[in-house]
Design a protein around this motif. Structure first.
Motif, PDB file in Angstrom:
ATOM      1  N   ASP A 193       0.831  -1.209   0.000  1.00  0.00           N
ATOM      2  CA  ASP A 193       0.000   0.000   0.000  1.00  0.00           C
ATOM      3  C   ASP A 193       0.866   1.260   0.000  1.00  0.00           C
ATOM      4  O   ASP A 193       0.576   2.225  -0.724  1.00  0.00           O
ATOM      5  CB  ASP A 193      -0.904   0.023   1.242  1.00  0.00           C
ATOM      6  N   ILE A 194       1.897   1.254   0.838  1.00  0.00           N
ATOM      7  CA  ILE A 194       2.786   2.422   0.922  1.00  0.00           C
ATOM      8  C   ILE A 194       3.504   2.645  -0.410  1.00  0.00           C
ATOM      9  O   ILE A 194       3.574   3.774  -0.909  1.00  0.00           O
ATOM     10  CB  ILE A 194       3.792   2.255   2.076  1.00  0.00           C
ATOM     11  N   ASN A 195       4.002   1.568  -1.003  1.00  0.00           N
ATOM     12  CA  ASN A 195       4.692   1.690  -2.290  1.00  0.00           C
ATOM     13  C   ASN A 195       3.766   2.221  -3.377  1.00  0.00           C
ATOM     14  O   ASN A 195       4.163   3.070  -4.186  1.00  0.00           O
ATOM     15  CB  ASN A 195       5.266   0.332  -2.718  1.00  0.00           C
ATOM     16  N   SER A 196       2.524   1.746  -3.407  1.00  0.00           N
ATOM     17  CA  SER A 196       1.597   2.203  -4.441  1.00  0.00           C
ATOM     18  C   SER A 196       1.202   3.668  -4.215  1.00  0.00           C
ATOM     19  O   SER A 196       1.044   4.426  -5.179  1.00  0.00           O
ATOM     20  CB  SER A 196       0.356   1.312  -4.506  1.00  0.00           C
ATOM     21  N   LEU A 197       1.060   4.064  -2.951  1.00  0.00           N
ATOM     22  CA  LEU A 197       0.775   5.477  -2.646  1.00  0.00           C
ATOM     23  C   LEU A 197       1.911   6.372  -3.117  1.00  0.00           C
ATOM     24  O   LEU A 197       1.674   7.425  -3.725  1.00  0.00           O
ATOM     25  CB  LEU A 197       0.589   5.659  -1.132  1.00  0.00           C
ATOM     26  N   ILE A 198       3.132   5.957  -2.851  1.00  0.00           N
ATOM     27  CA  ILE A 198       4.300   6.745  -3.261  1.00  0.00           C
ATOM     28  C   ILE A 198       4.353   6.860  -4.779  1.00  0.00           C
ATOM     29  O   ILE A 198       4.530   7.962  -5.332  1.00  0.00           O
ATOM     30  CB  ILE A 198       5.599   6.121  -2.705  1.00  0.00           C
ATOM     31  N   ASN A 199       4.155   5.746  -5.472  1.00  0.00           N
ATOM     32  CA  ASN A 199       4.168   5.775  -6.940  1.00  0.00           C
ATOM     33  C   ASN A 199       3.072   6.670  -7.493  1.00  0.00           C
ATOM     34  O   ASN A 199       3.300   7.449  -8.431  1.00  0.00           O
ATOM     35  CB  ASN A 199       4.010   4.354  -7.499  1.00  0.00           C
ATOM     36  N   MET A 200       1.883   6.561  -6.911  1.00  0.00           N
ATOM     37  CA  MET A 200       0.760   7.371  -7.373  1.00  0.00           C
ATOM     38  C   MET A 200       1.048   8.861  -7.213  1.00  0.00           C
ATOM     39  O   MET A 200       0.836   9.661  -8.133  1.00  0.00           O
ATOM     40  CB  MET A 200      -0.502   7.005  -6.594  1.00  0.00           C
ATOM     41  N   LEU A 201       1.556   9.249  -6.048  1.00  0.00           N
ATOM     42  CA  LEU A 201       1.807  10.664  -5.783  1.00  0.00           C
ATOM     43  C   LEU A 201       2.975  11.195  -6.607  1.00  0.00           C
ATOM     44  O   LEU A 201       2.946  12.333  -7.070  1.00  0.00           O
ATOM     45  CB  LEU A 201       2.056  10.880  -4.283  1.00  0.00           C
ATOM     46  N   GLN A 202       3.997  10.378  -6.798  1.00  0.00           N
ATOM     47  CA  GLN A 202       5.120  10.809  -7.631  1.00  0.00           C
ATOM     48  C   GLN A 202       4.684  10.980  -9.085  1.00  0.00           C
ATOM     49  O   GLN A 202       5.086  11.933  -9.757  1.00  0.00           O
ATOM     50  CB  GLN A 202       6.272   9.814  -7.525  1.00  0.00           C
ATOM     51  N   ASN A 203       3.844  10.071  -9.565  1.00  0.00           N
ATOM     52  CA  ASN A 203       3.338  10.195 -10.935  1.00  0.00           C
ATOM     53  C   ASN A 203       2.419  11.404 -11.087  1.00  0.00           C
ATOM     54  O   ASN A 203       2.450  12.108 -12.088  1.00  0.00           O
ATOM     55  CB  ASN A 203       2.591   8.918 -11.347  1.00  0.00           C
ATOM     56  N   MET A 204       1.604  11.628 -10.053  1.00  0.00           N
ATOM     57  CA  MET A 204       0.656  12.738 -10.099  1.00  0.00           C
ATOM     58  C   MET A 204       1.370  14.093 -10.154  1.00  0.00           C
ATOM     59  O   MET A 204       0.960  15.004 -10.857  1.00  0.00           O
ATOM     60  CB  MET A 204      -0.252  12.673  -8.858  1.00  0.00           C
ATOM     61  N   THR A 205       2.466  14.193  -9.392  1.00  0.00           N
ATOM     62  CA  THR A 205       3.175  15.474  -9.305  1.00  0.00           C
ATOM     63  C   THR A 205       4.321  15.586 -10.302  1.00  0.00           C
ATOM     64  O   THR A 205       4.813  16.684 -10.562  1.00  0.00           O
ATOM     65  CB  THR A 205       3.761  15.663  -7.892  1.00  0.00           C
ATOM     66  N   GLY A 206       4.740  14.447 -10.853  1.00  0.00           N
ATOM     67  CA  GLY A 206       5.905  14.472 -11.740  1.00  0.00           C
ATOM     68  C   GLY A 206       7.218  14.641 -10.993  1.00  0.00           C
ATOM     69  O   GLY A 206       8.263  14.853 -11.600  1.00  0.00           O
ATOM     70  N   VAL A 207       7.153  14.536  -9.661  1.00  0.00           N
ATOM     71  CA  VAL A 207       8.368  14.682  -8.842  1.00  0.00           C
ATOM     72  C   VAL A 207       8.829  13.293  -8.416  1.00  0.00           C
ATOM     73  O   VAL A 207       8.258  12.681  -7.516  1.00  0.00           O
ATOM     74  CB  VAL A 207       8.098  15.560  -7.597  1.00  0.00           C
ATOM     75  N   LYS A 208       9.842  12.782  -9.095  1.00  0.00           N
ATOM     76  CA  LYS A 208      10.371  11.454  -8.772  1.00  0.00           C
ATOM     77  C   LYS A 208      11.836  11.595  -8.391  1.00  0.00           C
ATOM     78  O   LYS A 208      12.679  11.887  -9.235  1.00  0.00           O
ATOM     79  CB  LYS A 208      10.218  10.515  -9.967  1.00  0.00           C
ATOM     80  N   SER A 209      12.096  11.436  -7.109  1.00  0.00           N
ATOM     81  CA  SER A 209      13.466  11.572  -6.620  1.00  0.00           C
ATOM     82  C   SER A 209      13.602  10.785  -5.327  1.00  0.00           C
ATOM     83  O   SER A 209      12.603  10.400  -4.713  1.00  0.00           O
ATOM     84  CB  SER A 209      13.801  13.043  -6.361  1.00  0.00           C
ATOM     85  N   GLU A 210      14.850  10.564  -4.923  1.00  0.00           N
ATOM     86  CA  GLU A 210      15.078   9.873  -3.651  1.00  0.00           C
ATOM     87  C   GLU A 210      14.512  10.683  -2.492  1.00  0.00           C
ATOM     88  O   GLU A 210      13.972  10.128  -1.537  1.00  0.00           O
ATOM     89  CB  GLU A 210      16.580   9.642  -3.451  1.00  0.00           C
ATOM     90  N   LYS A 211      14.647  12.007  -2.591  1.00  0.00           N
ATOM     91  CA  LYS A 211      14.137  12.880  -1.516  1.00  0.00           C
ATOM     92  C   LYS A 211      12.619  12.768  -1.384  1.00  0.00           C
ATOM     93  O   LYS A 211      12.086  12.686  -0.273  1.00  0.00           O
ATOM     94  CB  LYS A 211      14.529  14.334  -1.788  1.00  0.00           C
ATOM     95  N   SER A 212      11.928  12.800  -2.518  1.00  0.00           N
ATOM     96  CA  SER A 212      10.464  12.742  -2.437  1.00  0.00           C
ATOM     97  C   SER A 212      10.008  11.388  -1.910  1.00  0.00           C
ATOM     98  O   SER A 212       9.066  11.302  -1.125  1.00  0.00           O
ATOM     99  CB  SER A 212       9.832  13.039  -3.791  1.00  0.00           C
TER     100      SER A 212
END
Length: 265
Positions: A193-212
């Motif tokens: 669940d946590i991994n899918s939430l992170i992927n969803m939010l990173q895709n939604m914002t276009g911010v994909k980084s180790e920090k995010s």
């Protein structure tokens, strides 16, 4: 093993029976009496049947908005109690759309701020009369005689429901280190669940980084620092967890004895 037991459901996550956890005086919590979980909105028909077999009380710690967006299903003869712990959107804790957007805007690129934000949120669980009074009502529900078990939940089952579990385990005499280890099991049980939430939010914002990713893990996961911060706040405000139970939650020594009698073997 000295930890809560994960109960398998078709569509429900992080449902655990506290039964089997051992106390400092070598008693153990009775199985089938005390359950914690994430939200119940997606329960299948089989899940609902399984819940009705296990519990006759459900306690919902979510905000009004969370409850209205994803209401608990009506289940047979089960008594339902809504005891919101916090009164507003809280990034990482509540999961309304607005709260997640706020999390992205404020915290996605600043992991340490995200972690500090969550620590501050945990302080809020004992930082005012309202949340403490809600947790007191919850404990008093546990004192009532029931045929089956009591289940309490928030959205993910890690923060508000997590602290409710800590309260119960402290009253029953579970060792603090065991409590902390069990609290951190959320990261295992909600890993997907946590991994899918992170992927969803990173895709939604276009911010994909180790920090995010790090920041979002702080928001959606369980961290030792969160409980450490909470215990320190309780010590600072009440002197000890025992004093918090007696003078913060107003659960008398006699009532604590009854809870032990009721839920330990």
């Amino acid at each position: 093993m000295n930890e809560s037991i994960l109960i398998k459901f078709e569509n429900l996550h992080n449902v655990r029976d506290l039964g089997g956890m051992v106390t400092r005086d070598n008693k153990s919590i009775k199985k089938g009496k005390l359950f914690r979980s994430g939200h119940l909105f997606e329960a299948s028909e089989n899940d609902l049947k399984k819940l009705s077999d296990c519990v006759d009380v459900i306690v919902d710690f979510r905000t009004d908005k969370e409850k209205n967006e994803k209401p608990d299903p009506a289940i047979g003869q089960i008594d339902y109690y809504h005891l919101p712990i916090i009164e507003s959107l809280t990034a990482g804790v509540t999961r309304e759309k607005d709260a997640d957007e706020k999390a992205m805007e404020m915290l996605m690129m600043e992991p340490e701020k995200a972690k500090a934000y969550m620590c501050n949120t945990y302080i809020g669980f004992v930082g005012g009369d309202f949340p403490i009074s809600q947790y007191e009502k919850f404990v008093r529900l546990l004192l009532e005689d029931r045929d089956k078990g009591v289940l309490w939940h928030c959205t993910a089952g890690k923060d508000r429901a997590g602290f409710a579990s800590v309260i119960v385990e402290e009253i029953l005499g579970v060792d603090k280190e065991v409590i902390k280890e069990d609290y951190l099991k959320t990261n295992v049980y909600l890993k997907e669940d946590i991994n899918s939430l992170i992927n969803m939010l990173q895709n939604m914002t276009g911010v994909k980084s180790e920090k995010s990713e790090e920041a979002l893990r702080f928001l959606f996961g369980a961290e030792p620092d969160y409980l450490d911060t909470l215990y320190k706040e309780i010590d600072d405000r009440f002197g000890s967890f025992e004093s918090f139970i007696t003078f913060g939650l107003h659960i008398s020594k006699e009532e604590q004895r009854k809870l032990k009698e009721k839920y330990l073997e």
